[in-house]
Design a protein around this motif. Structure first.
Motif, PDB file in Angstrom:
ATOM      1  N   SER A  80       0.854  -1.176   0.000  1.00 10.60           N
ATOM      2  CA  SER A  80       0.000   0.000   0.000  1.00 10.60           C
ATOM      3  C   SER A  80       0.892   1.229   0.000  1.00 10.60           C
ATOM      4  O   SER A  80       2.107   1.123   0.052  1.00 10.60           O
ATOM      5  N   GLY A  81       0.299   2.393  -0.076  1.00 11.02           N
ATOM      6  CA  GLY A  81       1.091   3.605  -0.074  1.00 11.02           C
ATOM      7  C   GLY A  81       1.658   3.952  -1.444  1.00 11.02           C
ATOM      8  O   GLY A  81       2.643   4.657  -1.540  1.00 11.02           O
ATOM      9  N   PHE A  82       1.057   3.453  -2.504  1.00  9.93           N
ATOM     10  CA  PHE A  82       1.503   3.782  -3.860  1.00  9.93           C
ATOM     11  C   PHE A  82       0.502   4.758  -4.478  1.00  9.93           C
ATOM     12  O   PHE A  82      -0.562   5.006  -3.930  1.00  9.93           O
ATOM     13  N   ALA A 110      -7.050   0.178  -9.189  1.00 11.32           N
ATOM     14  CA  ALA A 110      -5.972  -0.494  -8.464  1.00 11.32           C
ATOM     15  C   ALA A 110      -6.297  -0.535  -6.976  1.00 11.32           C
ATOM     16  O   ALA A 110      -6.757   0.448  -6.402  1.00 11.32           O
ATOM     17  N   LEU A 111      -6.047  -1.661  -6.346  1.00 12.91           N
ATOM     18  CA  LEU A 111      -6.228  -1.822  -4.911  1.00 12.91           C
ATOM     19  C   LEU A 111      -4.875  -1.889  -4.209  1.00 12.91           C
ATOM     20  O   LEU A 111      -4.684  -1.314  -3.153  1.00 12.91           O
ATOM     21  N   MET A 112      -3.937  -2.617  -4.813  1.00 11.69           N
ATOM     22  CA  MET A 112      -2.591  -2.717  -4.249  1.00 11.69           C
ATOM     23  C   MET A 112      -1.625  -3.062  -5.358  1.00 11.69           C
ATOM     24  O   MET A 112      -2.037  -3.491  -6.427  1.00 11.69           O
ATOM     25  N   ALA A 113      -0.365  -2.839  -5.102  1.00  7.87           N
ATOM     26  CA  ALA A 113       0.690  -3.220  -6.038  1.00  7.87           C
ATOM     27  C   ALA A 113       1.476  -4.365  -5.415  1.00  7.87           C
ATOM     28  O   ALA A 113       1.786  -4.341  -4.228  1.00  7.87           O
ATOM     29  N   VAL A 114       1.748  -5.380  -6.213  1.00  5.15           N
ATOM     30  CA  VAL A 114       2.474  -6.548  -5.725  1.00  5.15           C
ATOM     31  C   VAL A 114       3.758  -6.679  -6.540  1.00  5.15           C
ATOM     32  O   VAL A 114       3.720  -6.750  -7.767  1.00  5.15           O
ATOM     33  N   GLY A 115       4.883  -6.679  -5.864  1.00  2.68           N
ATOM     34  CA  GLY A 115       6.166  -6.845  -6.535  1.00  2.68           C
ATOM     35  C   GLY A 115       6.442  -8.325  -6.755  1.00  2.68           C
ATOM     36  O   GLY A 115       6.414  -9.114  -5.822  1.00  2.68           O
ATOM     37  N   ILE A 116       6.691  -8.706  -7.984  1.00  2.00           N
ATOM     38  CA  ILE A 116       6.980 -10.102  -8.318  1.00  2.00           C
ATOM     39  C   ILE A 116       8.372 -10.163  -8.929  1.00  2.00           C
ATOM     40  O   ILE A 116       8.705  -9.383  -9.808  1.00  2.00           O
ATOM     41  N   GLY A 117       9.166 -11.059  -8.457  1.00  2.00           N
ATOM     42  CA  GLY A 117      10.513 -11.198  -8.991  1.00  2.00           C
ATOM     43  C   GLY A 117      11.437 -11.790  -7.955  1.00  2.00           C
ATOM     44  O   GLY A 117      11.010 -12.284  -6.915  1.00  2.00           O
ATOM     45  N   ARG A 118      12.708 -11.726  -8.242  1.00  2.00           N
ATOM     46  CA  ARG A 118      13.722 -12.254  -7.330  1.00  2.00           C
ATOM     47  C   ARG A 118      14.635 -11.123  -6.906  1.00  2.00           C
ATOM     48  O   ARG A 118      15.033 -10.300  -7.730  1.00  2.00           O
ATOM     49  N   PRO A 119      15.024 -11.099  -5.646  1.00  4.74           N
ATOM     50  CA  PRO A 119      15.950 -10.058  -5.198  1.00  4.74           C
ATOM     51  C   PRO A 119      17.357 -10.308  -5.754  1.00  4.74           C
ATOM     52  O   PRO A 119      17.718 -11.438  -6.077  1.00  4.74           O
TER      53      PRO A 119
END
Length: 51
Positions: free
Chosen positions: A2-4, A21-30
């Motif tokens: 949240s907070g985007f 949009a409700l939320m943003a989800v980061g997908i990937g590998r660090p």
């Protein structure tokens, strides 16, 4: 997360639709060097209150 800036996301991806949009989800590998130790957990009795 949240907070985007949801309005900007809606404008960019959902213009002209009823979707929002409700939320943003980061997908990937660090990155390999991005891991760091977990921070301390909050102490429930000290940091929270029950109403």
């Amino acid at each position: 997360m949240s907070g985007f800036d949801a309005q900007s996301v809606d404008r960019e991806f959902f213009a002209g639709t009823k979707r929002a949009a409700l939320m943003a989800v980061g997908i990937g590998r660090p990155a390999l060097d991005s891991h760091r130790p977990r921070g301390p957990q909050l102490d429930f009795g000290r940091d929270f209150s029950t109403i």
